[in-house]
Design a protein around this motif. Structure first.
Motif, mmCIF file in Angstrom:
data_model
loop_
_atom_site.group_PDB
_atom_site.id
_atom_site.type_symbol
_atom_site.label_atom_id
_atom_site.label_comp_id
_atom_site.label_asym_id
_atom_site.label_seq_id
_atom_site.Cartn_x
_atom_site.Cartn_y
_atom_site.Cartn_z
ATOM 1 N N PRO A 9 1.621 13.867 -0.166
ATOM 2 C CA PRO A 9 1.587 12.470 0.247
ATOM 3 C C PRO A 9 0.711 12.258 1.469
ATOM 4 C CG PRO A 9 3.796 13.404 0.516
ATOM 5 C CD PRO A 9 2.947 14.446 -0.112
ATOM 6 N N SER A 10 0.035 11.100 1.506
ATOM 7 C CA SER A 10 -0.884 10.855 2.600
ATOM 8 C C SER A 10 -0.560 9.624 3.431
ATOM 9 C CB SER A 10 -2.310 10.716 2.051
ATOM 10 O OG SER A 10 -2.367 9.631 1.173
ATOM 11 N N VAL A 11 0.368 8.804 2.996
ATOM 12 C CA VAL A 11 0.699 7.592 3.734
ATOM 13 C C VAL A 11 2.057 7.756 4.360
ATOM 14 C CG1 VAL A 11 1.129 5.116 3.552
ATOM 15 C CG2 VAL A 11 -0.675 6.156 2.200
ATOM 16 N N ARG B 20 2.430 1.779 -3.480
ATOM 17 C CA ARG B 20 1.425 2.320 -4.407
ATOM 18 C C ARG B 20 1.185 3.795 -4.120
ATOM 19 N NH1 ARG B 20 -2.077 -2.196 -2.606
ATOM 20 N NH2 ARG B 20 -1.141 -4.019 -3.579
ATOM 21 N N ALA B 21 1.119 4.147 -2.833
ATOM 22 C CA ALA B 21 0.899 5.541 -2.448
ATOM 23 C C ALA B 21 2.088 6.414 -2.851
ATOM 24 C CB ALA B 21 0.646 5.640 -0.952
ATOM 25 N N ALA C 261 1.668 9.660 -5.032
ATOM 26 C CA ALA C 261 2.017 10.946 -4.422
ATOM 27 C C ALA C 261 3.126 11.673 -5.162
ATOM 28 C CB ALA C 261 2.431 10.728 -2.966
ATOM 29 N N ARG D 60 0.837 -1.207 0.000
ATOM 30 C CA ARG D 60 0.000 0.000 0.000
ATOM 31 C C ARG D 60 0.868 1.252 0.000
ATOM 32 N NH1 ARG D 60 -2.973 -2.854 3.976
ATOM 33 N NH2 ARG D 60 -2.300 -1.349 5.534
ATOM 34 N N GLN D 61 1.948 1.226 0.783
ATOM 35 C CA GLN D 61 2.823 2.387 0.830
ATOM 36 C C GLN D 61 3.528 2.612 -0.505
ATOM 37 O OE1 GLN D 61 6.583 2.502 3.027
ATOM 38 N NE2 GLN D 61 5.728 4.268 4.129
#
Length: 121
Positions: free
Chosen positions: A116-118, A103-104, A108, A100-101
């Motif tokens: 960025p949100s993660v 992909r983020a 981002a 998930r990170q």
């Protein structure tokens, strides 16, 4: 060893994130184009695979997004060399926090991306 230009571009993208205490190190990151590897049953569905000091790519024509995703995994392993790879045994692939990170990180750092949100795990 001179870094692959795709890795240099991916590092520039990841350097915009402050998710880990140290920026990703690419001085020893190798890139191998290994189409045969992606014929193995488990890996058929992927176009890239990261390991501690590099990545395997299905072809030379992969996107910068994929190289950034795989370099994010290298960055994760630079901080959690045992926990990160073992996490796939516990979480699987789709629900894995490291996936998930990564992909983020790609989302981002695209040219038109928002902040960025993660954060790091």
């Amino acid at each position: 060893m001179r870094p692959d230009p795709r890795v240099v571009r991916a590092k520039e993208r990841l350097d915009r994130l402050d998710w880990w205490p140290r920026p990703v190190r690419i001085d020893r990151v190798a890139v191998f184009v290994t189409p045969w590897f992606f014929r193995l049953p488990w890996f058929r569905r992927f176009d890239g695979h990261a390991f501690h000091v590099g990545m395997l790519l299905r072809s030379d024509g992969v996107s910068d997004d994929l190289v950034t995703h795989e370099l994010c995994h290298v960055w994760q392993m630079q901080h959690h060399p045992i926990r990160m790879p073992l996490s796939y045994l516990l979480s699987g692939y789709w629900n894995n926090p490291y996936e998930r990170q990564a992909r983020a990180a790609v989302a981002a750092t695209r040219p038109t991306a928002a902040a960025p949100s993660v954060r790091p795990l």
